[in-house]
Scaffold this active site. Structure first.
Site, mmCIF file in Angstrom:
data_model
loop_
_atom_site.group_PDB
_atom_site.id
_atom_site.type_symbol
_atom_site.label_atom_id
_atom_site.label_comp_id
_atom_site.label_asym_id
_atom_site.label_seq_id
_atom_site.Cartn_x
_atom_site.Cartn_y
_atom_site.Cartn_z
ATOM 1 N N SER A 49 -9.226 -27.668 -9.589
ATOM 2 C CA SER A 49 -10.019 -28.602 -10.416
ATOM 3 C C SER A 49 -9.709 -28.437 -11.908
ATOM 4 O O SER A 49 -9.596 -29.432 -12.637
ATOM 5 C CB SER A 49 -11.512 -28.424 -10.159
ATOM 6 O OG SER A 49 -11.908 -27.087 -10.304
ATOM 7 N N HIS A 95 -10.934 -25.478 -1.662
ATOM 8 C CA HIS A 95 -11.479 -25.252 -3.023
ATOM 9 C C HIS A 95 -12.989 -25.490 -2.971
ATOM 10 O O HIS A 95 -13.692 -24.836 -2.212
ATOM 11 C CB HIS A 95 -10.724 -26.176 -3.986
ATOM 12 C CG HIS A 95 -10.995 -25.950 -5.446
ATOM 13 N ND1 HIS A 95 -11.506 -24.790 -5.947
ATOM 14 C CD2 HIS A 95 -10.818 -26.767 -6.539
ATOM 15 C CE1 HIS A 95 -11.631 -24.884 -7.262
ATOM 16 N NE2 HIS A 95 -11.232 -26.077 -7.642
ATOM 17 N N HIS A 99 -9.212 -15.355 -1.629
ATOM 18 C CA HIS A 99 -9.041 -15.987 -2.931
ATOM 19 C C HIS A 99 -7.588 -15.895 -3.348
ATOM 20 O O HIS A 99 -6.902 -14.928 -3.010
ATOM 21 C CB HIS A 99 -9.932 -15.334 -3.999
ATOM 22 C CG HIS A 99 -10.143 -16.215 -5.178
ATOM 23 N ND1 HIS A 99 -9.282 -16.229 -6.238
ATOM 24 C CD2 HIS A 99 -11.089 -17.152 -5.429
ATOM 25 C CE1 HIS A 99 -9.705 -17.135 -7.111
ATOM 26 N NE2 HIS A 99 -10.801 -17.710 -6.650
ATOM 27 N N ARG A 116 -19.251 -13.700 -8.814
ATOM 28 C CA ARG A 116 -20.144 -14.865 -8.709
ATOM 29 C C ARG A 116 -20.912 -14.791 -7.386
ATOM 30 O O ARG A 116 -22.059 -15.201 -7.295
ATOM 31 C CB ARG A 116 -19.329 -16.173 -8.780
ATOM 32 C CG ARG A 116 -18.534 -16.308 -10.068
ATOM 33 C CD ARG A 116 -17.578 -17.488 -10.024
ATOM 34 N NE ARG A 116 -16.611 -17.380 -8.953
ATOM 35 C CZ ARG A 116 -15.758 -18.330 -8.600
ATOM 36 N NH1 ARG A 116 -15.765 -19.489 -9.242
ATOM 37 N NH2 ARG A 116 -14.886 -18.155 -7.629
ATOM 38 N N ASP A 143 -18.266 -19.258 -2.843
ATOM 39 C CA ASP A 143 -18.773 -20.270 -1.911
ATOM 40 C C ASP A 143 -19.492 -19.678 -0.706
ATOM 41 O O ASP A 143 -20.222 -20.381 -0.008
ATOM 42 C CB ASP A 143 -17.625 -21.173 -1.443
ATOM 43 C CG ASP A 143 -17.049 -21.968 -2.598
ATOM 44 O OD1 ASP A 143 -17.842 -22.457 -3.421
ATOM 45 O OD2 ASP A 143 -15.824 -22.086 -2.697
HETATM 46 N N1 CMX Z 1 -9.682 -16.983 6.694
HETATM 47 C C1 CMX Z 1 -8.540 -16.976 7.444
HETATM 48 N N2 CMX Z 1 -7.321 -16.901 6.934
HETATM 49 C C2 CMX Z 1 -7.217 -16.746 5.614
HETATM 50 C C3 CMX Z 1 -8.340 -16.693 4.767
HETATM 51 C C4 CMX Z 1 -9.604 -16.834 5.360
HETATM 52 N N3 CMX Z 1 -10.729 -16.853 4.644
HETATM 53 N N4 CMX Z 1 -7.922 -16.554 3.500
HETATM 54 C C5 CMX Z 1 -6.576 -16.528 3.547
HETATM 55 N N5 CMX Z 1 -6.149 -16.652 4.818
HETATM 56 C C6 CMX Z 1 -4.776 -16.784 5.304
HETATM 57 C C7 CMX Z 1 -4.163 -18.014 4.659
HETATM 58 O O1 CMX Z 1 -4.536 -19.219 5.345
HETATM 59 C C8 CMX Z 1 -2.682 -17.688 4.760
HETATM 60 O O2 CMX Z 1 -2.273 -17.956 6.078
HETATM 61 P P1 CMX Z 1 -0.797 -18.555 6.393
HETATM 62 O O3 CMX Z 1 0.145 -17.491 5.947
HETATM 63 O O4 CMX Z 1 -0.831 -18.775 7.867
HETATM 64 O O5 CMX Z 1 -0.689 -19.817 5.586
HETATM 65 C C9 CMX Z 1 -2.668 -16.183 4.542
HETATM 66 O O6 CMX Z 1 -3.994 -15.715 4.840
HETATM 67 C C10 CMX Z 1 -2.324 -15.778 3.122
HETATM 68 O O7 CMX Z 1 -3.190 -16.446 2.235
HETATM 69 P P2 CMX Z 1 -3.604 -15.780 0.819
HETATM 70 O O8 CMX Z 1 -2.342 -15.586 0.042
HETATM 71 O O9 CMX Z 1 -4.459 -14.590 1.041
HETATM 72 O O10 CMX Z 1 -4.524 -16.887 0.201
HETATM 73 P P3 CMX Z 1 -4.107 -18.204 -0.578
HETATM 74 O O11 CMX Z 1 -3.922 -17.852 -2.000
HETATM 75 O O12 CMX Z 1 -2.976 -18.908 0.098
HETATM 76 O O13 CMX Z 1 -5.385 -19.124 -0.388
HETATM 77 C C11 CMX Z 1 -7.737 -19.535 -0.274
HETATM 78 C C12 CMX Z 1 -6.615 -18.811 -1.026
HETATM 79 C C13 CMX Z 1 -9.032 -19.407 -1.038
HETATM 80 C C14 CMX Z 1 -7.381 -21.033 -0.163
HETATM 81 C C15 CMX Z 1 -7.864 -18.884 1.152
HETATM 82 O O14 CMX Z 1 -8.286 -17.543 1.013
HETATM 83 C C16 CMX Z 1 -8.821 -19.654 2.041
HETATM 84 O O15 CMX Z 1 -8.392 -20.606 2.719
HETATM 85 N N6 CMX Z 1 -10.137 -19.268 2.086
HETATM 86 C C17 CMX Z 1 -11.132 -19.992 2.822
HETATM 87 C C18 CMX Z 1 -11.559 -21.247 2.044
HETATM 88 C C19 CMX Z 1 -12.362 -20.882 0.818
HETATM 89 O O16 CMX Z 1 -13.287 -20.089 0.865
HETATM 90 N N7 CMX Z 1 -12.034 -21.538 -0.312
HETATM 91 C C20 CMX Z 1 -12.829 -21.373 -1.554
HETATM 92 C C21 CMX Z 1 -12.116 -20.581 -2.656
HETATM 93 C C22 CMX Z 1 -12.952 -20.542 -3.903
HETATM 94 C C23 CMX Z 1 -13.004 -21.901 -4.536
HETATM 95 O O17 CMX Z 1 -11.962 -22.394 -5.011
HETATM 96 O O18 CMX Z 1 -14.077 -22.504 -4.551
#
Ligand code: CMX
Length: 436
Positions: A240, A270, A317, A326, A372
């Site tokens: 965002s 996000h 994250h 937070r 979140d």
């Molecule tokens: N549950 C399951 N798998 C997860 C995970 C979770 N909460 N967080 C990361 N992973 C997985 C990723 O999907 C990725 O898998 P692939 O290799 O198969 O693609 C792997 O772990 C590596 O990811 P990462 O480097 O640790 O995390 P990213 O930087 O790619 O993504 C985020 C970060 C937040 C998108 C991810 O942790 C996620 O999807 N979390 C759940 C959704 C969430 O809570 N989003 C809110 C974030 C805060 C916000 O912006 O508001």
């Protein structure tokens, strides 16, 4: 000129000089290098943006203008008798880098309330939208409909100097920010309360007026202040914030830039994750017939979700490598005000089981909860059970940071953002040469 705008104007020359010096005298200094995995991996960790509004340390979490969340909660002035600081004061801090006095805040409160009236046509647009439209769709529509009010556009068309772009951007940003609580509360009551609207009370501060228009009693005013402050900014690279900045570099006005950022906030990875957490928890509760699951039962729910190829919302994250402060701030609020809440207990249980499971699964770089994971619990407890609305409130908070950033982008004349792309053939050639 308002006190806040004057303060900003006084600060701009020094900032321009600092940035000008960096570009002119150190423009060729190497800051970072791009690796192949970053090109395909969402530019993760690439140091290629700048902002002074906030900084996110992977281990420590967010600092707003150098202050941690506990420091902000302690140092920032509060409305008489309140537990949480003024949202207006937080905006003052983000924009100027200084902790405001009560007097400074008062003038921002007045500036906001003088600009808070939402034109009737915005409500007409919202009422004309399909009943099943997502609240974020209504929120972005309201913002883009307001774009006709932009003062930047006529100023640009009349040939305003680049040095002065920040001025109408400031005006647009405050005009938009001041209206967001009413727009958000209107969407809530339109969708979920039969369009039974509660008029704004301009004598109240930003957080209290939002709570009043939502129709929810104290301490929801405190929650609103805390919520908007916590969600305000997370440095520049999140979707965002980056989108608002990116679109702003095309000299799109604050309305277009912020609306674009809000479309990015609407993704489940996000800002939409806060609704996903509650949706996931509700699924657990239904399967358990509203009985709190045991630790073993919860572990099974978590593994089932992972094994079906989904993420556990509210955990992980892109930058943070510890529990999100937070999350911690909201958890503290829950421990104090709603320790026996059923959903809080489930979210606490998730805190106990998910990190170990994510570590065992071995994919997520950060197994800890983010903002979140906790924010929906508080909303649900105080009656906002319509979880698809949560991202709208995230958006109101996020406006404080990204619009502050946009004003400073204009003050320093940030260039059009236009990175260079390469084809797969080119990258393969680079890879071949590197492995020779
Ligand atoms: N549950 C399951 N798998 C997860 C995970 C979770 N909460 N967080 C990361 N992973 C997985 C990723 O999907 C990725 O898998 P692939 O290799 O198969 O693609 C792997 O772990 C590596 O990811 P990462 O480097 O640790 O995390 P990213 O930087 O790619 O993504 C985020 C970060 C937040 C998108 C991810 O942790 C996620 O999807 N979390 C759940 C959704 C969430 O809570 N989003 C809110 C974030 C805060 C916000 O912006 O508001």
């Amino acid at each position: 000129m308002s006190k806040l705008k004057q303060k900003l104007q006084d600060k701009i020359p020094e900032y321009r000089e600092r940035v000008g010096n960096l570009i002119k005298n150190h423009g060729q200094v190497k800051v970072d290098e791009v690796k192949m995995f970053q090109i395909y991996g969402g530019m993760r960790g690439l140091k290629s943006l700048t902002t002074d509004i906030s900084y996110l340390d992977p281990e420590e979490g967010i600092r707003f203008r150098g202050y941690t969340i506990p420091e902000c909660l302690e140092k920032m002035p509060k409305p008489p008798g309140a537990e949480m600081p003024y949202v207006e004061g937080h905006f003052y801090l983000l924009l100027t880098g200084e902790i405001p006095t009560q007097e400074d805040i008062q003038s921002v409160v007045e500036e906001f309330s003088g600009r808070s009236k939402v034109p009737e046509y915005v409500f007409d647009v919202l009422r004309a939208m399909p009943k099943e439209a997502h609240p974020m769709s209504l929120f972005t529509a309201a913002i883009t409909s307001l774009q006709r009010e932009s003062l930047f556009v006529p100023a640009y068309n009349s040939g305003i100097s680049k040095m002065d772009y920040w001025d109408p951007t400031y005006e647009d940003s405050i005009n938009l920010l001041a209206k967001l609580p009413e727009i958000a509360a209107f969407i809530y009551r339109l969708k979920y309360k039969n369009d039974d609207q509660i008029g704004s009370d301009p004598s109240l501060d930003f957080g209290a007026n939002f709570a009043h228009m939502m129709g929810i009693d104290a301490p929801y005013d405190e929650i609103s202040r805390l919520y908007f402050m916590l969600h305000s900014d997370h440095e520049s690279g999140n979707v965002s914030a980056h989108t608002t900045h990116l679109v702003g570099t095309a000299l799109s006005d604050a309305y277009f830039s912020f609306a674009a950022g809000m479309c990015g906030l609407s993704g489940p990875l996000h800002g939409l994750a806060n609704q996903e957490v509650l949706r996931w928890v509700q699924g657990v509760m239904e399967k358990m017939d509203h009985k709190i699951p045991s630790k073993e039962e919860m572990k099974k729910f978590v593994w089932d979700t992972l094994n079906s190829g989904q993420v556990i919302p509210g955990f992980g994250h892109a930058v943070l490598r510890k529990t999100d402060p937070r999350y911690a701030a909201q958890r503290e609020f829950c421990l104090k005000h709603l320790p026996d809440d059923e959903i809080f207990k489930i979210v606490n249980l998730l805190y106990e089981v998910v990190p170990d499971i994510l570590v065992e699964q071995g994919k997520a770089k950060n197994p800890w909860p983010n903002v979140d994971a906790q924010s929906g619990v508080i909303q649900w407890h105080y009656g906002v059970t319509q979880y698809d609305f949560y991202t709208v409130m995230f958006g109101v908070g996020r406006a404080l940071g990204v619009l502050s950033n946009l004003i400073w982008d204009r003050a320093v004349g940030q260039s059009l953002e236009r990175p260079k792309s390469l084809t797969t053939d080119m990258l393969e050639k680079i890879a071949r040469e590197a492995s020779k």
